[in-house]
Structure formats: structure tokens, C-alpha cells
Design a protein around this motif. Sequence first.
Motif, PDB file in Angstrom:
ATOM      1  N   TYR A 264     -34.091  20.298 -13.588  1.00  0.00           N
ATOM      2  CA  TYR A 264     -34.543  18.972 -13.550  1.00  0.00           C
ATOM      3  C   TYR A 264     -33.562  18.139 -13.458  1.00  0.00           C
ATOM      4  O   TYR A 264     -32.443  18.373 -14.055  1.00  0.00           O
ATOM      5  CB  TYR A 264     -35.262  18.747 -15.103  1.00  0.00           C
ATOM      6  N   THR A 265     -33.707  17.012 -12.615  1.00  0.00           N
ATOM      7  CA  THR A 265     -32.642  15.922 -12.579  1.00  0.00           C
ATOM      8  C   THR A 265     -33.326  14.767 -13.170  1.00  0.00           C
ATOM      9  O   THR A 265     -34.415  14.237 -12.807  1.00  0.00           O
ATOM     10  CB  THR A 265     -32.144  15.526 -11.179  1.00  0.00           C
ATOM     11  N   LEU A 266     -32.527  14.073 -14.024  1.00  0.00           N
ATOM     12  CA  LEU A 266     -32.905  12.762 -14.553  1.00  0.00           C
ATOM     13  C   LEU A 266     -32.175  11.561 -14.114  1.00  0.00           C
ATOM     14  O   LEU A 266     -30.958  11.510 -14.040  1.00  0.00           O
ATOM     15  CB  LEU A 266     -32.843  12.840 -16.227  1.00  0.00           C
ATOM     16  N   PHE A 267     -32.968  10.594 -13.558  1.00  0.00           N
ATOM     17  CA  PHE A 267     -32.244   9.539 -12.940  1.00  0.00           C
ATOM     18  C   PHE A 267     -32.058   8.350 -13.713  1.00  0.00           C
ATOM     19  O   PHE A 267     -33.213   7.840 -14.291  1.00  0.00           O
ATOM     20  CB  PHE A 267     -33.066   9.198 -11.661  1.00  0.00           C
ATOM     21  N   ALA A 268     -31.039   7.881 -14.063  1.00  0.00           N
ATOM     22  CA  ALA A 268     -30.860   7.005 -15.255  1.00  0.00           C
ATOM     23  C   ALA A 268     -29.672   5.991 -14.616  1.00  0.00           C
ATOM     24  O   ALA A 268     -28.619   5.537 -15.268  1.00  0.00           O
ATOM     25  CB  ALA A 268     -30.030   7.495 -16.485  1.00  0.00           C
ATOM     26  N   GLU A 269     -30.088   5.459 -13.375  1.00  0.00           N
ATOM     27  CA  GLU A 269     -29.132   4.695 -12.676  1.00  0.00           C
ATOM     28  C   GLU A 269     -29.341   3.033 -13.117  1.00  0.00           C
ATOM     29  O   GLU A 269     -28.438   2.296 -12.441  1.00  0.00           O
ATOM     30  CB  GLU A 269     -29.465   4.632 -11.070  1.00  0.00           C
ATOM     31  N   GLY A 270     -30.247   2.944 -13.946  1.00  0.00           N
ATOM     32  CA  GLY A 270     -30.430   1.422 -14.342  1.00  0.00           C
ATOM     33  C   GLY A 270     -31.188   0.587 -13.353  1.00  0.00           C
ATOM     34  O   GLY A 270     -31.609   1.170 -12.252  1.00  0.00           O
ATOM     35  N   ALA A 271     -31.121  -0.775 -13.389  1.00  0.00           N
ATOM     36  CA  ALA A 271     -31.817  -1.418 -12.473  1.00  0.00           C
ATOM     37  C   ALA A 271     -31.562  -1.340 -10.951  1.00  0.00           C
ATOM     38  O   ALA A 271     -30.418  -1.392 -10.621  1.00  0.00           O
ATOM     39  CB  ALA A 271     -31.677  -2.873 -12.817  1.00  0.00           C
TER      40      ALA A 271
END
Length: 553
Positions: A184-191
Motif C-alpha cells: 500500500y502507498t499512502l500519499f501525504a503530500e499536503g495541499a
Amino acid sequence: MDAAELPEREGMDYDVVVVGAGPAGLAAAIRLKQLDENLSVVVVEKGSEVGAHILSGAVIDPIGLDRLFPDWREDADAPLKTAVTEDRFYLLGPAGSLRLPNAVMPPLMNNHGNYVGSLGNVCRWLAGKAEALGVEIYPGFAAAELLFDGNGAVTGVATGDMGIGRDGEPGPNFARGMELRGKYTLFAEGARGSLSKQLIARYKLDEGREPPKFGLGIKELWQLDPARHKPGLVQHSFGWPLSSDTGGGSFLYHLEDGQAVVGFVVHLNYSNPYLSPFEEFQRFKTHPLIREQLEGGKRLSYGARAITEGGYQSVPRTVFPGGALIGCAAGFVNVPRIKGSHNAVLSGMLAAEEAAAALAQGRAQDELEGYETGWRAGEIGADLWKVRNVKPLWSKFGTYVGIALGGLDMWANTLLKWSPFGTLRHGKPDSDTLKPAKDSRKIAYPKPDGVVSFDRLSSVFLSNTNHEEDQPVHLKVKDMALQKRSEHDVYAGPSNRYCPAGVYEWVEKDGEEVFVINAQNCVHCKTCDIKDPNRNITWVTPEGGGGPNYPNM
Ligand SMILES: Cc1cc2nc3c(=O)[nH]c(=O)nc-3n(C[C@H](O)[C@H](O)[C@H](O)COP(=O)(O)OP(=O)(O)OC[C@H]3O[C@@H](n4cnc5c(N)ncnc54)[C@H](O)[C@@H]3O)c2cc1C
Ligand code: SF4
């Protein structure tokens, strides 16, 4: 050189890959290891170190941290030392101000129990906790490309190649990027995450949702005259210098060690192409109420970042095969509270819990449906639901009537769990709200006084921004002729004013107006990717490690 001619990328396999070491990504990584220490978890971060690209207020609601580390207050290294002591709300006019009684503010606006501090430092501290649990963190590496399997599920990301010259050809220091593959890949790149934006388009995650909405937040860190410093004071304002048809407002928070942050958010659905959020911020600081706090102090740092403002109705579907959007990549900011870090932590934890449960069942590369239903049904959904009409009311009715109606709506939602407005729509995306220059009023901004107000270049200097100069420009203009025909000829070049780092200029060269992009100054706020009237500019990741180096923003 063609991608096919490049040497093959090396790869590493993990249970979970996390993109972005902000509060969402770090909370997710920590929660995964808390649940199962044997899980392999990697976090990739484009800043030169964790925290280097984090810019927030910040008044932090500790609900997320309390859940992640119930005894965090006993940790001597925890960076949140200053509890909020006083909350002040002002309506500003050009020379005067009206303080609103705290009793008229809906209870959710009360900041008592919250902390003022640097979110960047919170992230540095969280990164230490994550590494102690065995999370691998790679700062200085930007996730530049999505990886998919044959079924169209996300299988991870590839970091950008290093050492490519401005001409696009590999230079002497060329090094191929790495493939980081995850179940799984979680995308936490912000706005306005650059990969998150591609995922939203690819999986049509925004179908049936309102368009995303944003503000641009510009902030400075100050060392105050000790006589004017009141640790724990939290002050917000709206009104001057913005006209009623432009949304936005200020924050001024007194931290520990004689420091304070002062910032200004301009809603990016403004219509006048001559407006400059940077200049509005500088002008705001000359108001007597603000000047009296800053005079005698010293500006230490400067930066800017987009903030998500669409709220409940703009959050896209957050899951897709192989991953999820967490934190502000999904858009979990509570707009009237100007707070998103608590929901970033909570969403990271929730996604981690769903991913850990799926992995325990031997699943991979499918949809974490429980996360999508969980955020809506849980405390993040409840937090955003109550305030869902504040931004649309503000946009529709202007500052004075809109804020009054928004206040009533928050009271109705709090007391009656009901809104007289139902759920209002945002309408247009922020790229579509500019009026042509010929229909707009030019704005004459005052010259900086060098005491409380400053120019753009000396400001960008304080963001410690640095990019390797010999690399392809990371601000991609799709159609230069359109930029000239429309951005320049119709809208009088608003990029020159909305960019808080002075990246864009129209310069006359041999009798022609040429669009110059000073990409090395970019502070990664993402405003150009949001506000260009033709959506003709795309922000992509520059070489890892480039960008601002915020000390404690
Ligand atoms: C001016 C301003 C004031 C605010 N004030 C407050 C406040 O007072 N209280 C509050 O709670 N919230 C506040 N917020 C909102 C808060 O900052 C956000 O909700 C929060 O930072 C979101 O956390 P995140 O982890 O989702 O994203 P971010 O904090 O944006 O972190 C994302 C991280 O991912 C990295 N990254 C992005 N793309 C990539 C990539 N492709 N590869 C590698 N790394 C990548 C970035 O460099 C960054 O480190 C404010 C925001 C702004 C702009
Ligand atoms: S170029 Fe774009 S992303 Fe960079 S600072 Fe300017 S507006 Fe922000």
C-alpha cells in the motif's frame, strides 16, 4: 535522452510506502509500527530534512497527538511547550479595530486547550519517534513518479533522477531514481500534492465532489521586543486590508522564547488580477494593532504555502487500488479554525489502522474502503461537517455578511445539529475566478518601510530557498503561446503578483514580452498550479532536497 535509454532503476520492497513527512505521513508511519513492529515502512520526503518544507501557523489541537502518544506531555523533547492563554478576534478597518466578544464565537473556535508552536518542529520530533520504531525515512528524495501494476493498481513511487541538466540530459553527477514499492502507498503530500493530483485525475476521485478550494498563507517568524511578548496569545483578524469581496484574514501567535509568528491567508478565489497576496500581507502589518507588536523586533524567517479550504464537500474519494490520500492531500482543513494538523494526524492513523488490518489478512494493492467510510463517519467528518458552509457563505456574500452568516450557521450546527443552508456548493475552481484586467481596478501598494514591511526578494532570502540551478525547470508551462495570449494580454500577468517568491516575470526582450521563470526561488507553495487562469502551469517535483529550508515554521 529517452527514458528507455536510461539505466534501469533499483527498487526496494516494503509493506507500506509513505510519500511526505508531514504530520499525516509521520503519524501513519508511527501507527503502522505501533500496530505491528514487523511491518516494513518507508517515508520519502522532498525537503532536505524533515520539517524543511513544513509551513503552518500553528495553533495545534492536540487531539491527534493525544491518540498517537497519550503521554506525549511527559516527553521533555516534545516541542509543544506553550499552551494558548488568550484568544482575540478582531475586525480591522484602515486605522482602527473592533474586538469581537469571545462569547459570540461558536465554541469550536475556542483555542483553550490548544498549543502554539512550530509544526515543522513537531514533525522533526515525530520523525525521531518514527525512526526509533524502525521506520526508514529518506529526506532529500522527491517522489516524482507513480508506479502501477498490470491491473492499474498503485504499486509505489519512484524518486526523481538526480543530476539531469537544464537541457534534460544526464550530467556528470547523474544518478537514477529508486523505485519504492509497497503493498500500500499512502500519499501525504499536503495541499495540492503533485502525485495526489495525478491520482485524483486518473481514478476520477473527485467525481461528484465540489472543486478543491485553496488559500495562500504567507508567514513570518519574529523575535519580539521582550516588553511586547505575551506567550500563548492567539490573535486573528479579518477585514482590512482586503476588500469585502476578497476572503482572507490574519493570524498572530506568541510562542515561547520571545518569538511570535505573523501570517496572512488570502482565499485564492479572489477576482482582481492586480491583487498581490504578498503586498496585502505587508500592508496588513502596518496596521497600528500589528505594528505595535512587531516594532522593536526582528524578522527571522519567511515562507508561504497553500492551505486547503474546500472542506467536507471538496474532499475527493480518498482510496484507490493500492493506496490512499491522507492529511491535506485529501483536504481535511477546518477552515474557520484554520486548523488541519489535528486531522492530518488522525487521518494518517486511521489509514494506517486500515492498512495494518488489510496486511494482516494477507491483502495487498486493493482499496482500503474502511478508511474512506471511517473518516466520514468519525471525528474528522464531524469536525468538517459543522463548518462546511463557512467558506461558501463567505465567497457568496463577502466578508461582513458572509462571516456573520457563517457564525450563525456554526451555532446552528453546534446547538441543533442542523443548518438552515443545507450543504452549500463552492462552484468554480480557483483558477476560474479572475476577471480580465480591463474590468479590474489597479492596486497601488505602499513601499515597504523596512521596519515591519519588506520587499519580496529580501523575504525569499529568509526562506533559505535553494535549488540546484542546472536542472530542468520544475514549473511546466504547457502552452507558452496561451500564456502570452491570455495570462499576459487578458489578465496582465497575475503570476507576477500571486507568486510569493517572485518566480514569474514578464520581461521585454527584443521588443517581445517573454515569460521568465526564476525557478530557483520557488518555495513550493503550489499557488501557480492552483491559480493560473488557464491551468497552464503544472508544479512538478524538482530535484530532491531543493526548495525552502524553514528553520521552525
Ligand atoms: C499559513 C498556514 C497556517 C496554518 N495554520 C494552522 C494552524 O494554526 N493549525 C493547524 O492545525 N493547521 C494549520 N494549517 C494547516 C496545516 O499546516 C496542515 O493541515 C498540515 O500541515 C497538513 O499536514 P500534511 O501532513 O497533510 O501535509 P504537509 O504538512 O503539507 O506535509 C507534506 C510533506 O510532504 C512533502 N512532500 C510533498 N510532496 C512530496 C513528494 N512528491 N515527494 C516527497 N515529499 C513530498 C512535503 O515536503 C511536506 O514535508 C495551516 C496551514 C497554512 C498554510
Ligand atoms: S512558483 Fe508557484 S509554487 Fe513556486 S513559489 Fe511561486 S507560486 Fe509558489
